[in-house]
Design an enzyme around this catalytic site. Sequence first.
Site, PDB file in Angstrom:
ATOM      1  CE1 TYR A  48      59.410  55.171-109.256  1.00  0.00           C
ATOM      2  CE2 TYR A  48      60.501  54.875-111.362  1.00  0.00           C
ATOM      3  CZ  TYR A  48      60.399  55.517-110.143  1.00  0.00           C
ATOM      4  OH  TYR A  48      61.290  56.513-109.819  1.00  0.00           O
ATOM      5  CG  HIS A  49      58.895  47.366-112.626  1.00  0.00           C
ATOM      6  ND1 HIS A  49      60.199  47.063-113.005  1.00  0.00           N
ATOM      7  CD2 HIS A  49      58.500  48.362-113.460  1.00  0.00           C
ATOM      8  CE1 HIS A  49      60.551  47.844-114.016  1.00  0.00           C
ATOM      9  NE2 HIS A  49      59.538  48.642-114.303  1.00  0.00           N
ATOM     10  N   PRO A  50      55.367  47.141-109.084  1.00  0.00           N
ATOM     11  CG  PRO A  50      53.576  48.411-108.233  1.00  0.00           C
ATOM     12  CD  PRO A  50      54.796  48.508-109.111  1.00  0.00           C
TER      13      PRO A  50
ATOM     14  CG  HIS B 286      62.046  44.872-110.578  1.00  0.00           C
ATOM     15  ND1 HIS B 286      61.417  44.857-111.807  1.00  0.00           N
ATOM     16  CD2 HIS B 286      62.427  43.586-110.335  1.00  0.00           C
ATOM     17  CE1 HIS B 286      61.421  43.617-112.279  1.00  0.00           C
ATOM     18  NE2 HIS B 286      62.025  42.834-111.415  1.00  0.00           N
TER      19      HIS B 286
END
Length: 541
Positions: free
Chosen positions: A477-479, A303
Amino acid sequence: MDGSTALREAELEFDYVVVGAGSAGCVLANRLSSDGRHKVLLLEAGPKDTNIWIHVPLGYGKLFKEKTVNWMYQTEPEPGLDGRSVFQPRGKVLGGSSSINGLLYVRGQHEDYDRWRQRGNVGWGHDDVLPYFKRAENQSRGADDFHGGDGPLPVSDWRHEDPLSEAFVKAAVEAGLPFNADFNGASQEGAGFFQTTTRRGRRASSAVSYLRPALGRSNLHVETDALAQRILFEGRRASGVTFSQRGRMRTARARKEILVSSGAYNSPQLLQLSGVGPGELLRQHGIDVVLDAPGVGSDLQDHLQVRIVMRCSQRITLNDIVNHPVRRVLAGARYAAFRKGPLTIAAGTAGVFFKTDPRLASPDIQIHFIPFSTDKMGEKLHTFSGFTASVCQLRPESRGSLRIRSADPAAPPEIRINYLASETDRRANIDGLRILRKILAAPALKPYVSDEAYPGSKVVSDDDILAYCRQTGSTIYHPTSTCRMGTDALAVVDQRLRVRGIDGLRVVDASIMPDLVSGNTNAPVIMIAEKASDMILQDAR
């Protein structure tokens, strides 16, 4: 219990070896060891979670660039962001990223999971995963159709009254959005307040909520400062893991299964180092190919967030507290005495989920509101009174990749996310910022706003807004999705999270998501591990 009471080499044989003590790994360690029948080893590359800032909600700002507990990765230069590299913090500590994250409890939309199921991932529709969300959850408001009341993971309302956050929610309602008291209930759309993974003003990481209660079990062993080097194979069966620990190389054998729970970056990295990945890449680095699996490290998604910073006309922001020596000390004292006040602020107090186009079936934008402002997360707060609202496009089309750079397990991998690579993604960010500006201009915020600091009143046209996204956009911070679950040729794991083409090996973490969920990723990862632990124990029988 850990590396300080080092196990004798002869004892390094277990039923299950879990690699990575993050959000998923701690759940697996707890659930797989709970009946006492299985011997479980949990390996963590980082230290114990003793850093004091891990346990203070606002402490995530202090851990952003704290390399003792953070992998501190960087992307390659991103073409869609004017060639900038984007900083990628990831937890390297017991609890993993749940020890350094922004604490928001958001599951995503029912439609996300139904879409997974429609792609052939039987058992992953919303009705299938809801029981696992509920099983994990200890909801402070009590149990209901959507929430669990007695799980290990505390979920609670925030503990700091903030007039700015309340005014922001009112402004969103004035702008035409419904009020939503529960983003994780029947529907996600609307404006409201985030819940957090905290208990009485302290962070409830997966290490605190899942691992700590299990540490007394004689059949669970936890080794910290233990960096997995590679998975060992006997033919096409995973049989063990070599790891380095304080200068020594050690090997742990797995009688039943190896469970890789190292996250969207480190899980594909470990598979590639071990000979499971794109054959050409592995040969390039002198690694023997166990399985030519081109999907390992493909389809990386994340994101993007683009932030609007407002100058506040009243000195009531966190900037004002942090930059004032007396107010700063008082805030610290209040937290120490009551676990309340500004130190309990998560990486979003209020939020909004909305559609940029009425034809969409569900919201495609999430807004995070926080009563402070800074040039870059983890850096000093602005000297002026300021607050921030950021746009996050929930379902980006853009996909990237994760590739090892060498055969050295300590070398950071090459990360390419390809932010803003598709026209849909560019359009959603432009339209999202326009709608956010309408909210910020609504009457409820008028008493608090002096002007828009960034991007400022000169940025008006679509081209200017897109240029601002490219200049300042960053990760939220949503890999995910680098070892994705599916039935097609590039899918890495099947619907039971077993690595396709290999026996005795599963991946359990955000990397298995077929695509990004519409929201923050911590709660879904815990759900994935809860469901995986059931499948693993069923298969063991």
